[in-house]
Design an enzyme around this catalytic site. Sequence first.
Site, short mmCIF file in Angstrom:
data_model
loop_
_atom_site.label_atom_id
_atom_site.label_comp_id
_atom_site.label_asym_id
_atom_site.label_seq_id
_atom_site.Cartn_x
_atom_site.Cartn_y
_atom_site.Cartn_z
N ASN B 48 0.57 -1.30 0.07
CA ASN B 48 0.04 0.28 0.21
C ASN B 48 0.41 1.34 -0.57
O ASN B 48 0.49 1.89 -0.03
CB ASN B 48 -1.21 0.02 0.88
CG ASN B 48 -2.36 -1.02 0.83
OD1 ASN B 48 -2.01 -1.63 0.09
ND2 ASN B 48 -2.87 -1.42 2.45
N LYS B 50 3.89 3.87 -1.16
CA LYS B 50 4.16 4.58 -2.35
C LYS B 50 5.84 3.75 -3.56
O LYS B 50 5.87 3.04 -2.76
CB LYS B 50 5.39 6.20 -1.73
CG LYS B 50 3.85 7.00 -1.49
CD LYS B 50 2.83 7.82 -1.90
CE LYS B 50 3.45 8.50 -2.60
NZ LYS B 50 2.40 9.08 -4.05
N LYS B 52 6.01 2.17 -5.98
CA LYS B 52 6.02 0.55 -6.62
C LYS B 52 5.99 1.16 -8.44
O LYS B 52 6.70 0.81 -8.87
CB LYS B 52 4.30 -0.28 -6.94
CG LYS B 52 4.12 -0.09 -5.36
CD LYS B 52 2.81 -1.03 -5.38
CE LYS B 52 1.41 0.18 -5.07
NZ LYS B 52 1.63 0.75 -4.23
N THR B 53 5.03 1.48 -8.81
CA THR B 53 5.50 2.75 -9.93
C THR B 53 6.89 3.14 -10.56
O THR B 53 7.58 2.89 -11.18
CB THR B 53 4.63 3.29 -10.81
OG1 THR B 53 2.97 1.97 -10.82
CG2 THR B 53 4.75 4.25 -12.19
N THR B 54 7.19 4.75 -9.50
CA THR B 54 8.60 5.07 -8.89
C THR B 54 9.25 4.14 -9.30
O THR B 54 10.00 4.25 -9.89
CB THR B 54 8.27 5.69 -8.07
OG1 THR B 54 6.85 6.31 -8.02
CG2 THR B 54 8.91 6.76 -8.12
N ARG B 62 17.50 2.67 -16.04
CA ARG B 62 18.32 1.62 -16.43
C ARG B 62 19.34 1.05 -17.29
O ARG B 62 19.80 0.70 -17.70
CB ARG B 62 18.43 1.26 -15.01
CG ARG B 62 19.25 1.77 -13.79
CD ARG B 62 19.45 0.59 -12.00
NE ARG B 62 19.45 1.95 -11.14
CZ ARG B 62 18.93 0.81 -10.04
NH1 ARG B 62 18.42 0.48 -9.71
NH2 ARG B 62 19.39 2.11 -8.94
N PHE B 104 -9.64 4.38 -13.01
CA PHE B 104 -9.92 3.74 -11.97
C PHE B 104 -11.13 3.13 -12.00
O PHE B 104 -12.10 4.13 -12.65
CB PHE B 104 -9.58 4.12 -10.23
CG PHE B 104 -8.08 4.27 -10.45
CD1 PHE B 104 -7.46 3.86 -9.76
CD2 PHE B 104 -7.82 5.98 -10.27
CE1 PHE B 104 -6.26 3.43 -9.89
CE2 PHE B 104 -5.65 6.05 -10.12
CZ PHE B 104 -5.79 4.53 -10.04
N TRP B 106 -14.18 3.94 -10.34
CA TRP B 106 -14.91 4.22 -9.87
C TRP B 106 -15.48 5.95 -10.55
O TRP B 106 -15.89 6.50 -10.88
CB TRP B 106 -14.42 5.95 -8.43
CG TRP B 106 -12.95 5.36 -8.21
CD1 TRP B 106 -12.80 6.95 -8.51
CD2 TRP B 106 -11.83 5.39 -7.66
NE1 TRP B 106 -11.70 7.36 -8.19
CE2 TRP B 106 -11.16 6.37 -7.99
CE3 TRP B 106 -12.04 4.58 -7.45
CZ2 TRP B 106 -10.03 5.58 -7.28
CZ3 TRP B 106 -10.43 3.28 -6.92
CH2 TRP B 106 -9.08 4.44 -6.82
N GLU B 141 0.14 -1.70 -12.59
CA GLU B 141 -0.89 -1.99 -12.94
C GLU B 141 -1.52 -2.87 -12.31
O GLU B 141 -3.12 -2.74 -12.18
CB GLU B 141 -1.60 -0.13 -12.25
CG GLU B 141 -1.17 0.86 -12.02
CD GLU B 141 -1.63 1.10 -10.42
OE1 GLU B 141 -1.09 0.10 -9.50
OE2 GLU B 141 -0.91 1.82 -10.34
#
Lengths: 210, 210
Positions: B48, B50, B52-54, B62, B104, B106, B141
């Site tokens: 949960n 920050k 993950k994508t970064t 690289r 998303f 929603w 994602e």
Amino acid sequence: MTSTPDRETAGLTPEQYQRKMQRRKDVQAERLAARSREKGLIIVHTGNGKGKTTAALGMVMRSLGHGYRVAIIQFIKGAWEPAEKEALSRWEDQLVFRALGEGFTWETQDRERDIQKATQAWETGLEYICNPDFHLVLLDEINIALKLGYLDVETVLGGLEQKPEDSHVILTGRGAPPALIDAADLVTEMTLVKHPFREQGVKAQPGIEF
Amino acid sequence: MTSTPDRETAGLTPEQYQRKMQRRKDVQAERLAARSREKGLIIVHTGNGKGKTTAALGMVMRSLGHGYRVAIIQFIKGAWEPAEKEALSRWEDQLVFRALGEGFTWETQDRERDIQKATQAWETGLEYICNPDFHLVLLDEINIALKLGYLDVETVLGGLEQKPEDSHVILTGRGAPPALIDAADLVTEMTLVKHPFREQGVKAQPGIEF
């Protein structure tokens, strides 16, 4: 486990589903509206997992894409990884990189010299932190110097207080001290779930680790 | 807490310290020697927190620096963040980016269409995974689509088995299913320790989140 929307929405008609998602959207919109402040952040990436420096490099890339100036100060390594250098050399006009370490403790084998180098790296980092032209400063592996006692955490916290209001500082490395975590705005712990080096005898590979 | 080398080495003379670090260096050298395999990795960034994508973007950078071809498939977003686009457009010749989501749940509010989009994104991703010209494929994602049941985990695992031996695939997103974690080589959980959006009403900021 967190909530599993698939179960929450199973069995709903398309119309019921749509209404449920609309309510969720309204909640999201309210949350976003409540988050109106812009603020330069003190960001800490710690833990024993991968991705601490790597995620910081992702933020560096985004910041460069926004046109911001960025400084990277390396506290452990004494040189830039060639692929990172090649990649980031495309922003020479926006990016400063200073590799001010000489290697891990077992490589340098000289504590007094390590302390001297860490102090010099901090003093260099502080210049960029205080310089309002730099929107992001990455203090890479500084947490290791703090953990080893080579840098005093109070000195570093005092320096971070001099940061301009709208600029960000990222501090990476395992073992971030509790006082730094208390002072930080955004703290992520990278946790090792599974690692191929240990478990499968796989070595560090280009593009992934360097 | 892990071991604190500062305490382990406190009170040692410089000579004792140097010998201790030399022993540590020998241990490190042995470990490295035992890790001789090169292997394309299945990498999962979940949790949960920050990053993950970064962190995946850091690996993309690289890999580009090494001259490798890279494909990024977006499962949720339908467009590239402008700063990432600006940054990565400097490698147009090496990089493919396909944003195949529509937002998303929603935002889209249409489950059947979301399932269709996730399936299309997976089929596109699989083409790049199977293509030996691409050294790294980022399925951004995708874990959310798996968690929501929009994609079948067995289908994805079957696709990952078709990956060429030396190429890497990164799967990001919270809620990675246990079967994916079992099949992966390198799994990192990004854990939220402290977050300014929730706690201080600070909004997502350029260079950090996008």
